[in-house]
Scaffold this motif. Structure first.
Motif, PDB file in Angstrom:
ATOM      1  N   TYR A 121       0.848  -1.192   0.000  1.00 36.71           N
ATOM      2  CA  TYR A 121       0.000   0.000   0.000  1.00 36.71           C
ATOM      3  C   TYR A 121       0.883   1.243   0.000  1.00 36.71           C
ATOM      4  O   TYR A 121       2.067   1.192   0.349  1.00 36.71           O
ATOM      5  CB  TYR A 121      -0.895   0.019   1.233  1.00 36.71           C
ATOM      6  CG  TYR A 121      -1.997  -1.011   1.197  1.00 36.71           C
ATOM      7  CD1 TYR A 121      -3.073  -0.878   0.323  1.00 36.71           C
ATOM      8  CD2 TYR A 121      -1.968  -2.121   2.036  1.00 36.71           C
ATOM      9  CE1 TYR A 121      -4.084  -1.817   0.281  1.00 36.71           C
ATOM     10  CE2 TYR A 121      -2.982  -3.071   2.003  1.00 36.71           C
ATOM     11  CZ  TYR A 121      -4.034  -2.906   1.126  1.00 36.71           C
ATOM     12  OH  TYR A 121      -5.034  -3.838   1.080  1.00 36.71           O
ATOM     13  N   LYS A 163       0.551   5.720   0.704  1.00 37.59           N
ATOM     14  CA  LYS A 163      -0.218   6.912   1.044  1.00 37.59           C
ATOM     15  C   LYS A 163       0.729   8.094   0.916  1.00 37.59           C
ATOM     16  O   LYS A 163       1.729   8.176   1.633  1.00 37.59           O
ATOM     17  CB  LYS A 163      -0.767   6.808   2.469  1.00 37.59           C
ATOM     18  CG  LYS A 163      -1.651   7.966   2.889  1.00 37.59           C
ATOM     19  CD  LYS A 163      -2.193   7.739   4.299  1.00 37.59           C
ATOM     20  CE  LYS A 163      -3.129   8.861   4.705  1.00 37.59           C
ATOM     21  NZ  LYS A 163      -3.652   8.658   6.086  1.00 37.59           N
ATOM     22  N   GLU A 167      -4.272   7.839  -1.760  1.00 37.27           N
ATOM     23  CA  GLU A 167      -4.150   6.515  -1.156  1.00 37.27           C
ATOM     24  C   GLU A 167      -4.276   5.481  -2.261  1.00 37.27           C
ATOM     25  O   GLU A 167      -5.129   5.610  -3.142  1.00 37.27           O
ATOM     26  CB  GLU A 167      -5.246   6.298  -0.116  1.00 37.27           C
ATOM     27  CG  GLU A 167      -5.252   7.327   0.997  1.00 37.27           C
ATOM     28  CD  GLU A 167      -6.474   7.194   1.887  1.00 37.27           C
ATOM     29  OE1 GLU A 167      -6.326   7.316   3.118  1.00 37.27           O
ATOM     30  OE2 GLU A 167      -7.567   6.961   1.345  1.00 37.27           O
ATOM     31  N   PHE A 202      -6.274   4.385  -5.533  1.00 34.12           N
ATOM     32  CA  PHE A 202      -7.402   3.456  -5.577  1.00 34.12           C
ATOM     33  C   PHE A 202      -8.448   3.871  -6.603  1.00 34.12           C
ATOM     34  O   PHE A 202      -9.019   3.025  -7.302  1.00 34.12           O
ATOM     35  CB  PHE A 202      -8.074   3.379  -4.199  1.00 34.12           C
ATOM     36  CG  PHE A 202      -7.294   2.625  -3.167  1.00 34.12           C
ATOM     37  CD1 PHE A 202      -6.838   1.340  -3.411  1.00 34.12           C
ATOM     38  CD2 PHE A 202      -7.021   3.197  -1.931  1.00 34.12           C
ATOM     39  CE1 PHE A 202      -6.127   0.628  -2.451  1.00 34.12           C
ATOM     40  CE2 PHE A 202      -6.313   2.502  -0.964  1.00 34.12           C
ATOM     41  CZ  PHE A 202      -5.865   1.224  -1.220  1.00 34.12           C
ATOM     42  N   GLN A 213     -11.363  -2.012  -6.550  1.00 34.01           N
ATOM     43  CA  GLN A 213     -11.096  -1.237  -5.334  1.00 34.01           C
ATOM     44  C   GLN A 213     -11.485  -2.030  -4.092  1.00 34.01           C
ATOM     45  O   GLN A 213     -10.765  -2.032  -3.089  1.00 34.01           O
ATOM     46  CB  GLN A 213     -11.879   0.077  -5.355  1.00 34.01           C
ATOM     47  CG  GLN A 213     -11.306   1.139  -6.265  1.00 34.01           C
ATOM     48  CD  GLN A 213     -12.023   2.462  -6.096  1.00 34.01           C
ATOM     49  OE1 GLN A 213     -12.131   2.979  -4.992  1.00 34.01           O
ATOM     50  NE2 GLN A 213     -12.524   3.014  -7.190  1.00 34.01           N
ATOM     51  N   ARG A 214     -12.625  -2.690  -4.165  1.00 27.75           N
ATOM     52  CA  ARG A 214     -13.099  -3.458  -3.015  1.00 27.75           C
ATOM     53  C   ARG A 214     -12.081  -4.531  -2.631  1.00 27.75           C
ATOM     54  O   ARG A 214     -11.831  -4.788  -1.451  1.00 27.75           O
ATOM     55  CB  ARG A 214     -14.451  -4.092  -3.356  1.00 27.75           C
ATOM     56  CG  ARG A 214     -15.211  -4.637  -2.166  1.00 27.75           C
ATOM     57  CD  ARG A 214     -16.710  -4.636  -2.434  1.00 27.75           C
ATOM     58  NE  ARG A 214     -17.054  -5.434  -3.589  1.00 27.75           N
ATOM     59  CZ  ARG A 214     -17.416  -6.713  -3.523  1.00 27.75           C
ATOM     60  NH1 ARG A 214     -17.456  -7.320  -2.352  1.00 27.75           N
ATOM     61  NH2 ARG A 214     -17.738  -7.374  -4.608  1.00 27.75           N
ATOM     62  N   LYS A 222      -8.555  -2.739  -1.415  1.00 29.54           N
ATOM     63  CA  LYS A 222      -8.629  -2.042  -0.130  1.00 29.54           C
ATOM     64  C   LYS A 222      -8.779  -2.998   1.049  1.00 29.54           C
ATOM     65  O   LYS A 222      -8.887  -2.555   2.195  1.00 29.54           O
ATOM     66  CB  LYS A 222      -9.811  -1.068  -0.130  1.00 29.54           C
ATOM     67  CG  LYS A 222      -9.617   0.159  -1.007  1.00 29.54           C
ATOM     68  CD  LYS A 222     -10.838   1.072  -0.924  1.00 29.54           C
ATOM     69  CE  LYS A 222     -10.643   2.346  -1.725  1.00 29.54           C
ATOM     70  NZ  LYS A 222     -11.831   3.229  -1.652  1.00 29.54           N
ATOM     71  N   TYR A 255      -6.262  -2.348   3.766  1.00 28.63           N
ATOM     72  CA  TYR A 255      -5.705  -0.991   3.830  1.00 28.63           C
ATOM     73  C   TYR A 255      -5.874  -0.358   5.208  1.00 28.63           C
ATOM     74  O   TYR A 255      -4.939   0.259   5.735  1.00 28.63           O
ATOM     75  CB  TYR A 255      -6.346  -0.091   2.772  1.00 28.63           C
ATOM     76  CG  TYR A 255      -5.767   1.308   2.768  1.00 28.63           C
ATOM     77  CD1 TYR A 255      -4.468   1.535   2.323  1.00 28.63           C
ATOM     78  CD2 TYR A 255      -6.508   2.393   3.236  1.00 28.63           C
ATOM     79  CE1 TYR A 255      -3.923   2.808   2.333  1.00 28.63           C
ATOM     80  CE2 TYR A 255      -5.965   3.670   3.244  1.00 28.63           C
ATOM     81  CZ  TYR A 255      -4.676   3.871   2.791  1.00 28.63           C
ATOM     82  OH  TYR A 255      -4.132   5.129   2.813  1.00 28.63           O
ATOM     83  N   ASP A 256      -7.056  -0.497   5.809  1.00 27.84           N
ATOM     84  CA  ASP A 256      -7.274   0.091   7.135  1.00 27.84           C
ATOM     85  C   ASP A 256      -6.298  -0.494   8.155  1.00 27.84           C
ATOM     86  O   ASP A 256      -5.792   0.220   9.026  1.00 27.84           O
ATOM     87  CB  ASP A 256      -8.715  -0.139   7.591  1.00 27.84           C
ATOM     88  CG  ASP A 256      -9.709   0.710   6.805  1.00 27.84           C
ATOM     89  OD1 ASP A 256      -9.274   1.691   6.171  1.00 27.84           O
ATOM     90  OD2 ASP A 256     -10.909   0.382   6.807  1.00 27.84           O
TER      91      ASP A 256
END
Length: 309
Positions: A108, A110, A175, A191, A199-200, A203, A206-207
């Protein structure tokens, strides 16, 4: 050569080929017994393995929870080759607007992207636009179009928009995922470039990755999950969009007194979190569900299936 003999030769050749090319799926067994699963290895590291079950669900579990035979298999060259057949292949991702990105999703990312115009030239994070890699020259206008909800689509329309902004720096918090392309170069792709379905999937962890800033091991776990998801998705379009955590709580069923069940639990609700597949004992599905909820209170209950008969 008689037709019947020719048919026999063809059939024999086909059977020989099938015998020499066993299915990628194999039977995996819990170290404590009571649980087996037919699944294909997608990826593994020193601590975890990601498997794809026949129902297209991806599950991860700790390697030390597997049988000795499974652990020996994961240490073999054959396991590494099979995993590389999935993860080692280049992936082709197509954006909403037709941009193709070829490479492997590895992590990932950011990052702030600052775009400005000064001395008659467009700069992106301090670099002249024309000196950016070709993929970024296509992505940067899409970043502006997405955040500003305008029609910027190329370098010319981007420059016109910046002139309208009097060249003032514009910064956007992006992101996305990190791609590794041939040669080892890495590129961050937001994304929003991808379809909603992609994307689903991308992600998925990702959190967890964001929440583990400063925790190297947790970030590596999230990256490993992302890599596994992306690789599996490009082998099987029907693969699940999240990796469920397989929790082997149960011991082997004893003399028919109780059975072994797999209870699907969603820690924070079905729409927000990856499921956990909790393997527990119970006389019936209701008892098994209660036992699973004792281990993970507050979870939402999904499908329950019986594993021992």
């Amino acid at each position: 050569m008689p037709l019947l003999t020719l048919r026999r030769l063809v059939l024999t050749a086909l059977l020989t080929l099938l015998a020499a090319s066993p299915a990628a799926a194999r039977t995996w067994t819990a170290a404590a017994g009571g649980y087996t699963v037919e699944a294909e290895v997608v990826a593994f590291n020193d601590e975890k393995v990601v498997l794809q079950r026949e129902d297209h669900h991806l599950v991860s579990l700790e390697i030390d929870k597997l049988s000795e035979a499974d652990r020996e298999y994961l240490a073999s060259q054959d396991a590494r080759l099979k995993a590389d057949e999935i993860y080692g292949q280049d992936q082709v991702w197509t954006s909403r607007k037709g941009l193709k990105v070829v490479g492997k999703v590895v992590d990932y990312v950011k990052k702030d992207v600052t775009i400005e115009r000064k001395r008659g030239r467009v700069y992106v994070n301090g670099r002249v636009f024309e000196n950016l890699p070709a993929i970024y020259q296509k992505i940067v206008p899409q970043i502006v179009a997405f955040f500003e909800e305008n029609e910027v689509k190329d370098k010319e329309s981007l420059e016109s928009w910046l002139i309208h902004k009097k060249g003032a720096p514009q910064t956007y918090a992006c992101e996305g995922v990190l791609f590794e392309v041939a040669g080892g170069d890495e590129y961050g792709v937001p994304f929003f470039i991808f379809s909603e379905e992609d994307q689903r999937l991308l992600k998925g962890a990702y959190d967890e990755w964001v929440g583990s800033q400063g925790d190297y091991e947790s970030q590596q776990d999230a990256a490993f999950e992302l890599q596994s998801l992306a690789a599996a998705r490009h082998q099987d379009a029907e693969v699940s969009h999240q990796i469920g955590k397989l929790q082997l709580v149960a011991q082997a069923a004893t003399a028919g007194i109780t059975n072994v069940w797999e209870v699907t639990l969603y820690p924070n609700g079905p729409l927000n979190s990856a499921p956990q597949f909790v393997v527990v004992q119970g006389r019936d599905s209701r008892t098994a569900t209660q036992n699973a909820l004792q281990q993970y209170p507050g979870s939402s209950v999904g499908p329950v299936r019986k594993l021992s008969y």
